[in-house]
Motif scaffolding. Structure first.
Motif, PDB file in Angstrom:
ATOM      1  N   ASP A   1      41.619 -19.454   9.246  1.00 27.72           N
ATOM      2  CA  ASP A   1      42.672 -19.948  10.132  1.00 27.72           C
ATOM      3  C   ASP A   1      43.861 -20.500   9.363  1.00 27.72           C
ATOM      4  O   ASP A   1      44.867 -20.865   9.979  1.00 27.72           O
ATOM      5  N   ALA A   2      43.735 -20.604   8.061  1.00 23.34           N
ATOM      6  CA  ALA A   2      44.777 -21.219   7.245  1.00 23.34           C
ATOM      7  C   ALA A   2      45.193 -20.293   6.110  1.00 23.34           C
ATOM      8  O   ALA A   2      44.407 -19.485   5.629  1.00 23.34           O
ATOM      9  N   GLY A   3      46.428 -20.446   5.659  1.00 24.69           N
ATOM     10  CA  GLY A   3      46.971 -19.546   4.645  1.00 24.69           C
ATOM     11  C   GLY A   3      47.047 -20.116   3.251  1.00 24.69           C
ATOM     12  O   GLY A   3      47.871 -19.687   2.441  1.00 24.69           O
ATOM     13  N   HIS A   4      46.183 -21.084   2.927  1.00 26.02           N
ATOM     14  CA  HIS A   4      46.264 -21.743   1.622  1.00 26.02           C
ATOM     15  C   HIS A   4      46.069 -20.772   0.459  1.00 26.02           C
ATOM     16  O   HIS A   4      46.775 -20.873  -0.556  1.00 26.02           O
ATOM     17  N   ILE A   5      45.107 -19.863   0.541  1.00 24.29           N
ATOM     18  CA  ILE A   5      44.867 -18.926  -0.567  1.00 24.29           C
ATOM     19  C   ILE A   5      46.077 -18.030  -0.761  1.00 24.29           C
ATOM     20  O   ILE A   5      46.560 -17.846  -1.888  1.00 24.29           O
ATOM     21  N   ALA A   6      46.584 -17.446   0.326  1.00 21.18           N
ATOM     22  CA  ALA A   6      47.731 -16.554   0.229  1.00 21.18           C
ATOM     23  C   ALA A   6      48.947 -17.280  -0.339  1.00 21.18           C
ATOM     24  O   ALA A   6      49.678 -16.735  -1.176  1.00 21.18           O
ATOM     25  N   LEU A   7      49.169 -18.512   0.095  1.00 23.92           N
ATOM     26  CA  LEU A   7      50.331 -19.268  -0.359  1.00 23.92           C
ATOM     27  C   LEU A   7      50.235 -19.587  -1.849  1.00 23.92           C
ATOM     28  O   LEU A   7      51.178 -19.322  -2.613  1.00 23.92           O
ATOM     29  N   SER A   8      49.118 -20.149  -2.276  1.00 28.10           N
ATOM     30  CA  SER A   8      48.975 -20.537  -3.685  1.00 28.10           C
ATOM     31  C   SER A   8      48.967 -19.325  -4.608  1.00 28.10           C
ATOM     32  O   SER A   8      49.653 -19.315  -5.638  1.00 28.10           O
ATOM     33  N   ALA A   9      48.192 -18.310  -4.248  1.00 30.92           N
ATOM     34  CA  ALA A   9      48.131 -17.107  -5.087  1.00 30.92           C
ATOM     35  C   ALA A   9      49.455 -16.357  -5.066  1.00 30.92           C
ATOM     36  O   ALA A   9      49.865 -15.765  -6.074  1.00 30.92           O
ATOM     37  N   GLY A  10      50.125 -16.366  -3.922  1.00 30.42           N
ATOM     38  CA  GLY A  10      51.406 -15.673  -3.830  1.00 30.42           C
ATOM     39  C   GLY A  10      52.442 -16.259  -4.766  1.00 30.42           C
ATOM     40  O   GLY A  10      53.192 -15.532  -5.422  1.00 30.42           O
ATOM     41  N   ILE A  11      52.483 -17.588  -4.846  1.00 28.87           N
ATOM     42  CA  ILE A  11      53.418 -18.235  -5.774  1.00 28.87           C
ATOM     43  C   ILE A  11      53.003 -17.957  -7.218  1.00 28.87           C
ATOM     44  O   ILE A  11      53.817 -17.556  -8.056  1.00 28.87           O
ATOM     45  N   ALA A  12      51.716 -18.172  -7.521  1.00 24.95           N
ATOM     46  CA  ALA A  12      51.232 -18.015  -8.890  1.00 24.95           C
ATOM     47  C   ALA A  12      51.290 -16.566  -9.363  1.00 24.95           C
ATOM     48  O   ALA A  12      51.477 -16.308 -10.560  1.00 24.95           O
ATOM     49  N   GLY A  13      51.131 -15.627  -8.432  1.00 18.91           N
ATOM     50  CA  GLY A  13      51.088 -14.215  -8.795  1.00 18.91           C
ATOM     51  C   GLY A  13      52.393 -13.470  -8.622  1.00 18.91           C
ATOM     52  O   GLY A  13      52.452 -12.254  -8.811  1.00 18.91           O
ATOM     53  N   GLY A  14      53.458 -14.192  -8.280  1.00 21.57           N
ATOM     54  CA  GLY A  14      54.764 -13.557  -8.195  1.00 21.57           C
ATOM     55  C   GLY A  14      54.962 -12.633  -7.011  1.00 21.57           C
ATOM     56  O   GLY A  14      55.676 -11.621  -7.116  1.00 21.57           O
ATOM     57  N   ALA A  15      54.364 -12.958  -5.873  1.00 20.43           N
ATOM     58  CA  ALA A  15      54.557 -12.132  -4.676  1.00 20.43           C
ATOM     59  C   ALA A  15      56.008 -12.240  -4.200  1.00 20.43           C
ATOM     60  O   ALA A  15      56.667 -13.258  -4.383  1.00 20.43           O
ATOM     61  N   ASP A  16      56.471 -11.178  -3.554  1.00 16.47           N
ATOM     62  CA  ASP A  16      57.822 -11.167  -2.981  1.00 16.47           C
ATOM     63  C   ASP A  16      57.806 -11.618  -1.524  1.00 16.47           C
ATOM     64  O   ASP A  16      58.781 -12.177  -1.026  1.00 16.47           O
ATOM     65  N   VAL A  17      56.675 -11.357  -0.860  1.00 19.96           N
ATOM     66  CA  VAL A  17      56.511 -11.743   0.537  1.00 19.96           C
ATOM     67  C   VAL A  17      55.140 -12.375   0.693  1.00 19.96           C
ATOM     68  O   VAL A  17      54.138 -11.835   0.205  1.00 19.96           O
ATOM     69  N   ILE A  18      55.075 -13.529   1.353  1.00 16.67           N
ATOM     70  CA  ILE A  18      53.814 -14.197   1.677  1.00 16.67           C
ATOM     71  C   ILE A  18      53.741 -14.329   3.190  1.00 16.67           C
ATOM     72  O   ILE A  18      54.635 -14.904   3.807  1.00 16.67           O
ATOM     73  N   LEU A  19      52.670 -13.804   3.773  1.00 13.86           N
ATOM     74  CA  LEU A  19      52.486 -13.886   5.216  1.00 13.86           C
ATOM     75  C   LEU A  19      51.258 -14.738   5.505  1.00 13.86           C
ATOM     76  O   LEU A  19      50.150 -14.419   5.057  1.00 13.86           O
ATOM     77  N   ILE A  20      51.466 -15.836   6.249  1.00 10.00           N
ATOM     78  CA  ILE A  20      50.381 -16.762   6.574  1.00 10.00           C
ATOM     79  C   ILE A  20      50.398 -17.050   8.070  1.00 10.00           C
ATOM     80  O   ILE A  20      51.443 -16.926   8.714  1.00 10.00           O
ATOM     81  N   PRO A  21      49.262 -17.419   8.648  1.00 10.36           N
ATOM     82  CA  PRO A  21      49.204 -17.619  10.101  1.00 10.36           C
ATOM     83  C   PRO A  21      50.062 -18.769  10.608  1.00 10.36           C
ATOM     84  O   PRO A  21      50.414 -18.798  11.782  1.00 10.36           O
ATOM     85  N   GLU A  22      50.410 -19.699   9.731  1.00 16.50           N
ATOM     86  CA  GLU A  22      51.183 -20.863  10.163  1.00 16.50           C
ATOM     87  C   GLU A  22      52.673 -20.558  10.362  1.00 16.50           C
ATOM     88  O   GLU A  22      53.396 -21.358  10.965  1.00 16.50           O
ATOM     89  N   ILE A  23      53.152 -19.430   9.843  1.00 13.07           N
ATOM     90  CA  ILE A  23      54.573 -19.095   9.935  1.00 13.07           C
ATOM     91  C   ILE A  23      54.722 -17.697  10.547  1.00 13.07           C
ATOM     92  O   ILE A  23      54.389 -16.700   9.907  1.00 13.07           O
TER      93      ILE A  23
END
Length: 363
Positions: free
Chosen positions: A187-209
């Motif tokens: 239900d939360a996007g903590h993994i996507a958010l943290s890994a996205g920043i650390a891994g240089g993602a261009d787009v991060i999609l999480i359920p909260e936004i």
């Protein structure tokens, strides 16, 4: 109270760092207080079995290999709520009294339960009903347990997702592709958010936004205009379609109506390809994030939590959950911890960091 014998169980989905907790509980309870420690197998399912499925732990769990070993040596389960236990005929029966009787059969003075918010809610009901002296330890790769800043398993899951982005980037650049990585996050996007920043993602999609494909297309277009021939997108499994529909699947052996999240990554990849003409590829990490060798932070957190849980029992403080806050191990009422799950704060520091780096959330 006089404590001589305590029990420990793991409940819910497995994750890295569980064995570090078990090791720490035994080391402190046995080495400092001289207590016996009983490991209960397969969560509350072990207490339902007759005879009860449990093992008295010994010095073999003190080995450093326990710190390196993923999963849980005790086994675990994330199904079979004892208050509504599914029977073969399809009915659900309250078997909570049997679980409590199983606990009594082990002649325990207290119980340490390692689990997420759902497991802790069940254990707390059992403790209240059966007079069980309960202390809990938070674990979930989703990092969504309230009050604590971090739960066991999260750090290793983030490391795994970050490494996946590290591996996807070179092949994305080599083939001029948009790579979509789907990660866990009930239900939360903590993994996507943290890994996205650390891994240089261009787009991060999480359920909260909430997101719009038009905004994602704008980001991809801007990258192309800057001369970039690839893009990395990370998406949490609980993200919905653009029109607000959840994507779920039924897994074999899960029983009637046992649905879990899964498939949003393919939806995102197909829509991007259809709308922009970009060549896309999708990777779903799934349970790879749960297993593997625990990262140092999960080993440290598990060890600190285990020692503090034993100290709470020694002090006669029950109905408490250990937690991590401001670089310290504290304890809080279990009720406060499970009152609400800890979602990503859209106005929080990490979201601000990502936006400052130019990462798009599709909004």
């Amino acid at each position: 109270m006089s404590v001589k014998r305590i029990g420990i169980l793991t409940s819910g989905g497995d994750c890295a760092g569980l064995n570090a907790v078990i090791r720490a509980v035994y080391a402190h309870a046995r080495g400092h207080f001289g207590w016996d420690v009983v490991g209960i197998h397969n969560g509350t399912a072990g207490l339902l079995a007759r005879p009860v499925e449990a093992t008295e732990l010994d010095d073999r769990v003190l080995g450093s290999d326990m710190l390196r070993q993923g999963g849980t040596i005790l086994g675990t389960t994330n199904k079979g709520d004892p208050f509504a236990f599914p029977m073969e005929d399809g009915n659900k029966v309250d078997r909570s009294a049997e679980v409590i009787a199983g606990y009594r059969d082990l002649h325990l003075d207290a119980l340490i339960g390692i689990g997420g918010d759902g497991s802790m809610a069940i254990l707390r009901r059992l403790a209240a009903l059966g007079g069980i002296n309960l202390v809990t330890v938070p674990k979930t790769i989703d990092n969504d347990v309230g009050v604590t800043e971090e739960s066991i398993g999260f750090e290793t899951a983030v490391q795994t997702a970050t490494e996946a982005l590290d591996h996807l980037q070179p092949t994305a650049a080599s083939h001029s592709r948009v790579m979509v990585l789907e990660v866990m996050g009930r239900d939360a996007g903590h993994i996507a958010l943290s890994a996205g920043i650390a891994g240089g993602a261009d787009v991060i999609l999480i359920p909260e936004i909430p997101y719009r494909f038009a905004a994602i297309e704008e980001k991809l277009k801007a990258l192309r205009q800057r001369g970039r021939n690839f893009a990395l997108i990370i998406v949490a499994e609980a993200v919905k379609t653009e029109d607000g529909q959840s994507i779920t699947a039924v897994h074999s052996g899960g029983g009637k109506g046992a649905r879990t999240y899964g498939g949003i990554g393919h939806y995102i990849g197909e829509e991007i390809a259809r709308r922009s003409g970009a060549e896309t590829r999708v990777t779903v990490l799934g349970h790879v994030q749960r297993g593997g060798t625990p990262e140092p932070k999960d080993r440290l957190l598990g060890s600190a939590f285990g020692v503090h849980a034993v100290d709470l029992i020694a002090a006669g403080k029950f109905d408490r959950m250990v937690a991590w806050r401001e670089r310290e191990v504290i304890d809080v009422p279990i009720e406060a911890a499970i009152a609400h799950y800890q979602a990503v704060d859209p106005a929080g520091a990490l979201v601000k960091t990502a936006r400052g780096l130019g990462i798009s959330f599709g909004d």
